[in-house]
Design a protein around this motif. Sequence first.
Motif, PDB file in Angstrom:
ATOM      1  N   VAL A 184       6.988   3.235   1.640  1.00  0.00           N
ATOM      2  CA  VAL A 184       7.330   2.112   2.669  1.00  0.00           C
ATOM      3  C   VAL A 184       5.611   1.391   2.277  1.00  0.00           C
ATOM      4  CG1 VAL A 184       6.591   1.799   5.306  1.00  0.00           C
ATOM      5  CG2 VAL A 184       7.860   3.936   3.999  1.00  0.00           C
ATOM      6  N   GLU A 185       6.258   0.203   2.821  1.00  0.00           N
ATOM      7  CA  GLU A 185       5.492  -1.028   2.443  1.00  0.00           C
ATOM      8  C   GLU A 185       4.582  -1.276   3.303  1.00  0.00           C
ATOM      9  OE1 GLU A 185       3.737  -2.158  -0.487  1.00  0.00           O
ATOM     10  OE2 GLU A 185       5.704  -1.831  -1.775  1.00  0.00           O
ATOM     11  N   CYS A 186       3.251  -1.028   3.641  1.00  0.00           N
ATOM     12  CA  CYS A 186       2.712  -1.508   5.289  1.00  0.00           C
ATOM     13  C   CYS A 186       1.848  -2.966   5.164  1.00  0.00           C
ATOM     14  CB  CYS A 186       1.666  -0.248   5.507  1.00  0.00           C
ATOM     15  SG  CYS A 186       1.614   1.214   5.244  1.00  0.00           S
ATOM     16  N   GLY A 187       1.227  -3.203   3.656  1.00  0.00           N
ATOM     17  CA  GLY A 187       1.550  -4.295   4.532  1.00  0.00           C
ATOM     18  C   GLY A 187      -0.378  -4.753   4.213  1.00  0.00           C
ATOM     19  N   THR A 188      -1.277  -5.920   4.781  1.00  0.00           N
ATOM     20  CA  THR A 188      -2.750  -5.904   4.808  1.00  0.00           C
ATOM     21  C   THR A 188      -2.856  -5.681   5.873  1.00  0.00           C
ATOM     22  OG1 THR A 188      -2.407  -7.367   2.721  1.00  0.00           O
ATOM     23  CG2 THR A 188      -4.818  -7.348   3.901  1.00  0.00           C
ATOM     24  N   PRO A 189      -4.176  -5.003   6.069  1.00  0.00           N
ATOM     25  CA  PRO A 189      -5.072  -4.918   7.605  1.00  0.00           C
ATOM     26  C   PRO A 189      -5.537  -6.213   8.152  1.00  0.00           C
ATOM     27  CG  PRO A 189      -5.629  -3.297   6.167  1.00  0.00           C
ATOM     28  CD  PRO A 189      -5.047  -4.159   5.556  1.00  0.00           C
ATOM     29  N   GLY A 190      -4.822  -6.743   9.316  1.00  0.00           N
ATOM     30  CA  GLY A 190      -5.677  -8.383   9.865  1.00  0.00           C
ATOM     31  C   GLY A 190      -3.989  -9.439   9.593  1.00  0.00           C
ATOM     32  N   GLU A 191      -3.637  -8.556   9.330  1.00  0.00           N
ATOM     33  CA  GLU A 191      -2.181 -10.088   8.481  1.00  0.00           C
ATOM     34  C   GLU A 191      -0.593  -9.694   9.664  1.00  0.00           C
ATOM     35  OE1 GLU A 191      -1.583 -10.553   4.579  1.00  0.00           O
ATOM     36  OE2 GLU A 191      -3.699 -11.486   3.714  1.00  0.00           O
ATOM     37  N   GLU A 192      -0.145 -10.543   9.390  1.00  0.00           N
ATOM     38  CA  GLU A 192       1.125 -10.332   9.973  1.00  0.00           C
ATOM     39  C   GLU A 192       2.076  -9.402   9.648  1.00  0.00           C
ATOM     40  OE1 GLU A 192       4.651 -13.400  12.167  1.00  0.00           O
ATOM     41  OE2 GLU A 192       2.764 -14.321  11.011  1.00  0.00           O
ATOM     42  N   TYR A 242       1.582  -6.367   9.469  1.00  0.00           N
ATOM     43  CA  TYR A 242       0.726  -5.161   9.219  1.00  0.00           C
ATOM     44  C   TYR A 242       1.714  -3.697   9.642  1.00  0.00           C
ATOM     45  CZ  TYR A 242      -2.413  -1.375   7.729  1.00  0.00           C
ATOM     46  OH  TYR A 242      -3.464  -0.301   7.744  1.00  0.00           O
ATOM     47  N   ASN A 243       2.175  -2.957   9.334  1.00  0.00           N
ATOM     48  CA  ASN A 243       2.244  -1.928   9.685  1.00  0.00           C
ATOM     49  C   ASN A 243       1.407  -0.519   9.231  1.00  0.00           C
ATOM     50  OD1 ASN A 243       3.959   0.811  11.764  1.00  0.00           O
ATOM     51  ND2 ASN A 243       5.246  -0.121  10.487  1.00  0.00           N
ATOM     52  N   PRO A 244       0.378   0.219   9.989  1.00  0.00           N
ATOM     53  CA  PRO A 244      -0.459   1.429   9.982  1.00  0.00           C
ATOM     54  C   PRO A 244       0.453   2.280  10.025  1.00  0.00           C
ATOM     55  CG  PRO A 244      -1.016   0.365  12.012  1.00  0.00           C
ATOM     56  CD  PRO A 244       0.040  -0.420  11.610  1.00  0.00           C
ATOM     57  N   GLU A 245       0.932   2.466  10.862  1.00  0.00           N
ATOM     58  CA  GLU A 245       2.256   3.861  11.327  1.00  0.00           C
ATOM     59  C   GLU A 245       1.931   5.351  10.078  1.00  0.00           C
ATOM     60  OE1 GLU A 245       5.875   5.944  13.186  1.00  0.00           O
ATOM     61  OE2 GLU A 245       5.277   3.549  13.529  1.00  0.00           O
ATOM     62  N   PRO A 246       2.765   4.421   9.452  1.00  0.00           N
ATOM     63  CA  PRO A 246       3.096   5.387   7.758  1.00  0.00           C
ATOM     64  C   PRO A 246       1.322   6.361   7.821  1.00  0.00           C
ATOM     65  CG  PRO A 246       4.020   3.961   7.508  1.00  0.00           C
ATOM     66  CD  PRO A 246       3.102   3.493   8.521  1.00  0.00           C
ATOM     67  N   LEU A 247       0.184   5.329   7.459  1.00  0.00           N
ATOM     68  CA  LEU A 247      -0.765   5.611   7.344  1.00  0.00           C
ATOM     69  C   LEU A 247      -1.994   7.155   8.745  1.00  0.00           C
ATOM     70  CD1 LEU A 247      -0.398   3.160   6.103  1.00  0.00           C
ATOM     71  CD2 LEU A 247      -3.576   2.578   5.878  1.00  0.00           C
ATOM     72  N   LEU A 248      -1.085   6.713   9.545  1.00  0.00           N
ATOM     73  CA  LEU A 248      -1.430   7.034  10.646  1.00  0.00           C
ATOM     74  C   LEU A 248      -1.243   8.770  10.644  1.00  0.00           C
ATOM     75  CD1 LEU A 248      -2.997   4.209  12.882  1.00  0.00           C
ATOM     76  CD2 LEU A 248      -4.655   5.930  11.493  1.00  0.00           C
ATOM     77  N   THR A 249       0.550   8.647  10.545  1.00  0.00           N
ATOM     78  CA  THR A 249       1.427   9.603  11.067  1.00  0.00           C
ATOM     79  C   THR A 249       1.416  10.549   9.440  1.00  0.00           C
ATOM     80  OG1 THR A 249       1.753   8.394  13.038  1.00  0.00           O
ATOM     81  CG2 THR A 249       3.349  10.524  11.843  1.00  0.00           C
ATOM     82  N   ILE A 301       7.539  10.716   1.700  1.00  0.00           N
ATOM     83  CA  ILE A 301       7.135   9.854   2.005  1.00  0.00           C
ATOM     84  C   ILE A 301       5.859   9.195   1.486  1.00  0.00           C
ATOM     85  CG2 ILE A 301       6.235  10.547   4.268  1.00  0.00           C
ATOM     86  CD1 ILE A 301       7.429   7.602   5.422  1.00  0.00           C
ATOM     87  N   LEU A 302       5.839   8.447   1.002  1.00  0.00           N
ATOM     88  CA  LEU A 302       4.680   7.310   0.374  1.00  0.00           C
ATOM     89  C   LEU A 302       4.069   6.128   0.509  1.00  0.00           C
ATOM     90  CD1 LEU A 302       2.688   7.565  -1.986  1.00  0.00           C
ATOM     91  CD2 LEU A 302       3.900   6.831  -3.695  1.00  0.00           C
ATOM     92  N   ALA A 303       3.373   6.471   1.411  1.00  0.00           N
ATOM     93  CA  ALA A 303       2.701   3.960   1.730  1.00  0.00           C
ATOM     94  C   ALA A 303       1.867   3.843   0.832  1.00  0.00           C
ATOM     95  CB  ALA A 303       1.967   4.589   3.237  1.00  0.00           C
ATOM     96  N   ILE A 304       2.512   2.151   1.063  1.00  0.00           N
ATOM     97  CA  ILE A 304       0.884   1.491   0.040  1.00  0.00           C
ATOM     98  C   ILE A 304       0.756   0.291   1.566  1.00  0.00           C
ATOM     99  CG2 ILE A 304       1.457  -0.297  -1.807  1.00  0.00           C
ATOM    100  CD1 ILE A 304       3.396   0.800  -3.425  1.00  0.00           C
ATOM    101  N   VAL A 305      -0.468   0.182   0.598  1.00  0.00           N
ATOM    102  CA  VAL A 305      -1.314  -0.887   1.686  1.00  0.00           C
ATOM    103  C   VAL A 305      -2.089  -1.144   0.421  1.00  0.00           C
ATOM    104  CG1 VAL A 305      -3.494   1.166   2.536  1.00  0.00           C
ATOM    105  CG2 VAL A 305      -2.747  -0.644   4.303  1.00  0.00           C
ATOM    106  N   GLU A 306      -2.341  -3.460   0.829  1.00  0.00           N
ATOM    107  CA  GLU A 306      -3.216  -3.678   0.104  1.00  0.00           C
ATOM    108  C   GLU A 306      -4.567  -3.942   0.732  1.00  0.00           C
ATOM    109  OE1 GLU A 306      -1.112  -6.955  -1.068  1.00  0.00           O
ATOM    110  OE2 GLU A 306       0.422  -5.612  -2.239  1.00  0.00           O
TER     111      GLU A 306
END
Length: 306
Positions: A102-110, A112-119, A125-130
Amino acid sequence: MELKNACRIIAFGKKLNGGCNCVCAQVIVLPKQWAQKDQFRSVLFDELKRRPTMPCYYPGSVERKASIVLRCKKAGTKCTTVIAPSISEETLVRDRDQVVVVECGTPGEEGYNPEPLLTEAFGPILAIVELDHDGSDENGDYIPRTAVPFLNNKENIFGSLSCSIYTPASNGTEYTRQGLQSAMANLNYGAICINQLNAMGYLTVFEGGKWGGVDKLGQSGNGNIGDLYGIIGNKTAKAVVYGPPLETKPMFDLVDSPPNVVLDAMMEIVCSPSVYSGMMKVFKLIVTRSVYGIVSMISDLPVIGG
């Protein structure tokens, strides 16, 4: 080679037991400005495909994973299922058992989806955040200035059990790289592994270390195990494990597994109350297997009559 070996370690942990374990990667945190991030993704996907898939057996893991992926797709988040073969011909593996990146995006940018990081799905399942970083990391400040504050804030990411840091030889050794030692000191995680599988943090309990989360929210369980020598007591402690340089091929690989006798010997050592007891069991194991092998060879010899 360094990228491949780092991805091998991550993929091994993620695919082990269908992702139903507490020592595998849940989230990969990358610097947004990293020039090799696309190459890293390509190698990671190749390694996830190369390693066989095990069934996701833990109660509720499949359902939690499906729920997270469904909500992420509805939110427009990119989710990619990585198809790989089954661990064996006899083992049934379904699409639900395959790893989803799951590509979560970058915090603060349009977007961005933090759900896989918080659940926590506790499954495949493997989340990627930049993370945006205002420097080129020439001074080695990305990890201490950007990554550490993000990871320590439990409003950003769930849990505090363990984490791994992968650092190339070009940035210096784990002892000399600027910023790395301060990062390890400030990371609020129970185990920190450098160029190594998170499971090695767990194995420190057999050497007097502790295994457990350090956040006060109880996200990574309550309490801990270990402290065999009673030195740590009620104090908070973290285990730091240094792995070999990333040029070295990882020890663990679901594709090229060691012989069964090696795995059985490792189990005997780890599960024995003492090193001496473990070594005696290994000796007995080797002798027994050798005798069986010799007897089997003799029984297969042709009998020549007179």
